[in-house]
Design a protein around this motif. Structure first.
Motif: not given
Length: 80
Positions: A20-42, A74-77
């Protein structure tokens, strides 16, 4: 290797917590990367629009409409 297997068979809740900890950590990192990429493209899009306005190939009113249309789409994550 056998000692790890013995540990997880003796304490199966530790394996569940680790998964559960590994899943949650990977999910949080993936979401952070997606949001960073979206704001960079904007930001890059806004810079390109500003460059078109500066060179005169687009009016400021057209640029304002493009930026306003982009902000509505806006992209909804939230489901990530």
């Amino acid at each position: 290797m056998d000692s790890v297997w013995d540990f997880f068979t003796a304490y199966p809740w530790v394996a569940v917590v680790a998964i559960v900890f590994t899943y949650t950590s990977v999910k949080a990192v993936a979401k952070a990367v997606a949001l960073t990429n979206a704001s960079k493209q904007t930001e890059l899009t806004k810079r390109e629009i500003a460059a078109y306005v500066a060179e005169g190939s687009m009016t400021p009113e057209q640029a304002e409409r493009l930026i306003a249309a982009d902000s509505k789409k806006k992209m909804d994550f939230s489901d990530c």
